[in-house]
Design an enzyme around this catalytic site. Structure first.
Site, mmCIF file in Angstrom:
data_model
loop_
_atom_site.group_PDB
_atom_site.id
_atom_site.type_symbol
_atom_site.label_atom_id
_atom_site.label_comp_id
_atom_site.label_asym_id
_atom_site.label_seq_id
_atom_site.Cartn_x
_atom_site.Cartn_y
_atom_site.Cartn_z
ATOM 1 C CG ASP A 1 -26.805 25.550 -20.833
ATOM 2 O OD1 ASP A 1 -27.243 26.748 -21.620
ATOM 3 O OD2 ASP A 1 -25.754 25.288 -21.196
ATOM 4 C CE LYS B 1 -29.545 31.810 -18.216
ATOM 5 N NZ LYS B 1 -28.800 30.616 -17.962
ATOM 6 N N GLY C 1 -28.097 30.266 -25.266
ATOM 7 C CA GLY C 1 -29.133 29.760 -25.772
ATOM 8 C C GLY C 1 -30.263 29.275 -24.878
ATOM 9 C CG HIS C 2 -31.812 31.896 -22.916
ATOM 10 N ND1 HIS C 2 -31.908 33.200 -22.169
ATOM 11 C CD2 HIS C 2 -30.575 31.697 -22.642
ATOM 12 C CE1 HIS C 2 -30.745 33.272 -21.244
ATOM 13 N NE2 HIS C 2 -29.976 32.641 -21.749
ATOM 14 N NE ARG D 1 -10.366 53.022 -22.618
ATOM 15 C CZ ARG D 1 -9.390 53.387 -21.861
ATOM 16 N NH1 ARG D 1 -9.617 54.635 -21.354
ATOM 17 N NH2 ARG D 1 -8.196 52.956 -21.597
ATOM 18 C CD GLN E 1 -23.579 34.100 -21.215
ATOM 19 O OE1 GLN E 1 -23.638 35.416 -20.964
ATOM 20 N NE2 GLN E 1 -23.848 33.407 -22.315
HETATM 21 P P1 GDP Z 1 -31.102 28.528 -20.284
HETATM 22 O O1 GDP Z 1 -29.964 28.890 -21.057
HETATM 23 O O2 GDP Z 1 -31.086 28.765 -18.746
HETATM 24 O O3 GDP Z 1 -32.364 29.337 -20.855
HETATM 25 O O4 GDP Z 1 -31.595 27.055 -20.423
HETATM 26 P P2 GDP Z 1 -31.346 25.986 -21.763
HETATM 27 O O5 GDP Z 1 -32.561 26.466 -22.516
HETATM 28 O O6 GDP Z 1 -29.921 26.244 -22.543
HETATM 29 O O7 GDP Z 1 -31.384 24.763 -21.318
HETATM 30 C C1 GDP Z 1 -32.518 24.242 -20.503
HETATM 31 C C2 GDP Z 1 -33.266 22.961 -21.322
HETATM 32 O O8 GDP Z 1 -33.875 22.237 -20.356
HETATM 33 C C3 GDP Z 1 -34.074 23.248 -22.121
HETATM 34 O O9 GDP Z 1 -33.695 22.289 -23.428
HETATM 35 C C4 GDP Z 1 -35.424 23.257 -21.671
HETATM 36 O O10 GDP Z 1 -36.506 22.958 -22.721
HETATM 37 C C5 GDP Z 1 -35.216 22.176 -20.731
HETATM 38 N N1 GDP Z 1 -36.106 22.650 -19.442
HETATM 39 C C6 GDP Z 1 -36.389 23.619 -18.950
HETATM 40 N N2 GDP Z 1 -37.190 23.303 -17.762
HETATM 41 C C7 GDP Z 1 -37.259 21.907 -17.570
HETATM 42 C C8 GDP Z 1 -38.016 21.123 -16.629
HETATM 43 O O11 GDP Z 1 -38.234 21.504 -15.804
HETATM 44 N N3 GDP Z 1 -37.710 19.800 -16.933
HETATM 45 C C9 GDP Z 1 -37.082 19.171 -18.317
HETATM 46 N N4 GDP Z 1 -37.027 18.036 -18.258
HETATM 47 N N5 GDP Z 1 -36.560 20.002 -19.051
HETATM 48 C C10 GDP Z 1 -36.697 21.559 -18.730
HETATM 49 P P1 IMO Z 2 -26.817 30.443 -21.292
HETATM 50 O O1 IMO Z 2 -27.448 31.980 -21.217
HETATM 51 C C1 IMO Z 2 -23.981 27.583 -20.486
HETATM 52 C C2 IMO Z 2 -19.759 29.016 -21.221
HETATM 53 C C3 IMO Z 2 -19.071 28.215 -22.286
HETATM 54 C C4 IMO Z 2 -17.378 28.321 -21.738
HETATM 55 C C5 IMO Z 2 -17.483 29.616 -21.150
HETATM 56 C C6 IMO Z 2 -16.871 30.900 -21.903
HETATM 57 O O2 IMO Z 2 -27.561 29.481 -22.448
HETATM 58 O O3 IMO Z 2 -27.091 29.826 -20.130
HETATM 59 P P2 IMO Z 2 -17.928 32.226 -24.134
HETATM 60 O O4 IMO Z 2 -18.172 31.627 -25.374
HETATM 61 O O5 IMO Z 2 -18.872 32.834 -23.376
HETATM 62 O O6 IMO Z 2 -16.691 32.967 -24.008
HETATM 63 O O7 IMO Z 2 -17.540 30.600 -23.295
HETATM 64 O O8 IMO Z 2 -18.749 29.969 -20.689
HETATM 65 N N1 IMO Z 2 -21.169 29.696 -21.749
HETATM 66 C C7 IMO Z 2 -22.163 28.927 -21.120
HETATM 67 N N2 IMO Z 2 -22.350 27.889 -20.668
HETATM 68 N N3 IMO Z 2 -24.781 28.449 -20.786
HETATM 69 C C8 IMO Z 2 -24.593 29.569 -21.431
HETATM 70 O O9 IMO Z 2 -25.257 30.445 -21.780
HETATM 71 C C9 IMO Z 2 -22.947 29.893 -21.716
HETATM 72 N N4 IMO Z 2 -22.467 30.922 -22.453
HETATM 73 C C10 IMO Z 2 -21.368 30.662 -22.055
HETATM 74 O O10 IMO Z 2 -19.104 26.828 -22.394
HETATM 75 O O11 IMO Z 2 -17.200 27.311 -20.828
HETATM 76 MG MG MG Z 3 -28.737 27.928 -22.531
#
Ligand code: GDP
Ligand code: IMO
Ligand code: MG
Length: 429
Positions: free
Chosen positions: A13, A16, A40-41, A142, A223
């Site tokens: 999170d 990315k 979740g991106h 497998r 991740q």
């Molecule tokens: P990802 O899984 O790495 O793609 O990240 P997520 O989308 O799960 O979580 C990142 C969160 O931070 C999202 O709600 C973005 O909209 C937010 N975000 C990304 N860059 C910034 C930033 O520079 N500042 C703030 N305040 N929020 C950001």
């Molecule tokens: P993005 O791509 C944050 C964490 C889960 C748990 C562990 C194993 O959005 O950064 P799983 O369901 O993969 O077997 O869970 O990994 N986890 C993440 N944490 N961002 C993610 O994806 C994650 N995908 C899995 O919370 O601790």
């Molecule tokens: Mg995420």
């Protein structure tokens, strides 16, 4: 034209999705190499907030091909739902492709994910319950069903007849859960396969053709390194390989075909689920980070654990991935703080150590060594260049670059597209 790999440098999170969307504006293809709907991106545009789970974050750019690679585990119904929801918002998905080699998440995978988590009790991993771990276990065991298998119902039913007795035995005898019937499952999943068929390609060939044609290819990992099944905080990890090497494997790209590895880090640290987190804060500052950063899971809505930037884990990730550039996101979240801390070292039983221990229970005992830097107490969210950032914010970024031994080339000061500041590698922050 070499490819660019984007990975998470922490526990996920990091932003990315946002960085991928920014770079996709200049790219021809974005490939998702790993993970499942556990990811979740988020991308925020003038059209609103987009949360991608399987669809690559380049999809909002009409000129960009988007490929779900062989290393992804795909829940067909969830993918179709995601496609339908995006189409309803006017997003063009005619350039979305799906690897015929990608493994399929079947209903027994989330059922087993839930049952295994319950059985772990206090040692639960805190998975996303999407069936990710059981699906990847079947892949390497497998016993997996792949997207190509959905396109031939008679072969699919045979495959399920081979696999299901073991699943049903586990579900019924060990967990007291419902079992599955091979013919019924085959019928349902062949129907889903038929709907997905127009997207299905030999993705690695598509990606290699793009590279050979000099196209700009981005690999968007899900991740993060500290959740990697080999190098993360095992067993509190995911089940695929979110490293740059894993991204190459999942996308069908060789290491010599990559020249840029961008690691994304938050300006602080978060983690969802269980496992070691040396810089975690259980105080008002931790809550402030959660509130200002809106640190609630994109996929599950769970509150994220929050803490200071951990440069020890960060440098470990930078080295393992051969990172060439760093993006630091969410700098704005720290605007309210009088002072900021960076963990610059670990102590284990009083002795300094310079890398994360391999055993989670030992990692839990590590004590962070902090460096305290002055905060900037100024709004950074309106900055339009790195030069406009307050001096102390630039110093903070400088220190991160120094500790990671990698230049910071992008800085996030808010979720919007315009809130991403760029600087060339080599220039001082
Ligand atoms: P990802 O899984 O790495 O793609 O990240 P997520 O989308 O799960 O979580 C990142 C969160 O931070 C999202 O709600 C973005 O909209 C937010 N975000 C990304 N860059 C910034 C930033 O520079 N500042 C703030 N305040 N929020 C950001
Ligand atoms: P993005 O791509 C944050 C964490 C889960 C748990 C562990 C194993 O959005 O950064 P799983 O369901 O993969 O077997 O869970 O990994 N986890 C993440 N944490 N961002 C993610 O994806 C994650 N995908 C899995 O919370 O601790
Ligand atoms: Mg995420």
């Amino acid at each position: 034209m070499p490819a660019t790999v984007i990975i998470g440098g922490q526990w996920g999170d990091e932003g990315k999705g946002k960085i991928t969307d920014a770079l996709a504006a200049q790219a021809d293809m974005v490939v998702r190499p790993n993970g499942s709907t556990n990811a979740g991106h988020t991308v925020v545009t003038d059209q609103g907030v987009f949360k991608f789970h399987l669809v690559p974050s380049g999809v909002l750019h009409p000129a960009c091909d988007c490929v779900i690679g062989a290393g992804v585990a795909v829940d067909p119904a969830q993918l179709l739902d995601e496609i339908t929801a995006l189409q309803a918002r006017g997003v063009d998905l005619s350039r979305l492709y799906l690897s015929d080699r990608a493994n399929v998440i079947l209903p027994y995978h989330p059922a087993l994910d839930r049952a295994e988590e319950q059985r772990r009790g206090t040692q639960s991993i805190g998975t996303t319950l999407r069936g990710n771990g059981p699906a990847y276990s079947d892949k390497v065991g497998r016993r997996g069903i792949r997207i190509a298998d959905l396109l031939d119902e008679s072969a699919l039913v045979e495959r399920l007849r081979l696999v299901l007795p073991e699943k049903n035995l586990l579900l019924a005898s060990l967990y007291g859960e419902e079992t599955f019937d091979a013919a019924a499952l085959a019928e349902r999943y062949a129907a889903l396969g038929e709907r997905l068929a127009p997207l299905v390609v030999q993705a690695e060939v598509l990606v290699q053709d793009a590279l050979a044609a000099g196209k700009r290819v981005i690999v968007e990992s899900a991740q993060a390194t500290m959740l990697d099944v080999d190098y993360g905080t095992y067993p509190y990890v995911t089940s695929s390989m979110p490293t740059a090497a894993g991204a190459c494997q999942g996308a069908g790209i060789g290491p010599t075909q990559v020249d840029t590895v961008i690691a994304v880090y938050k300006a602080y640290t978060t983690r969802v689920g269980g496992g070691p987190f040396p810089t975690e804060l259980h105080d008002a500052i931790g809550q402030l980070l959660r509130d200002r950063g809106q640190e609630y899971g994109t996929t599950t809505g769970r509150p994220r654990r929050t803490g200071w930037f951990d440069a020890v884990a960060g440098r470990y990730a930078a080295r393992l991935n051969g990172v060439t550039e760093v993006a630091v996101t969410k700098l704005d979240v720290l605007d309210a703080l009088e002072e900021v801390r960076i963990c610059v070292g670990y102590r284990l039983d009083g002795t300094p150590i310079d890398a994360p221990p391999s055993v989670a229970a030992v990692y839990e005992r590590v004590e962070p060594v902090y460096e305290v830097l002055p905060g900037w107490r100024e709004d950074t969210s309106q900055a339009t260049s790195v030069d406009e950032l307050p001096l102390n914010a630039r110093r903070y970024l400088d220190r991160i670059a120094e500790l990671l031994c990698v230049p910071v080339t992008m800085v996030g000061v808010g979720p919007q597209r315009r809130q991403l500041l760029h600087r060339t590698a080599g220039a001082a922050v």
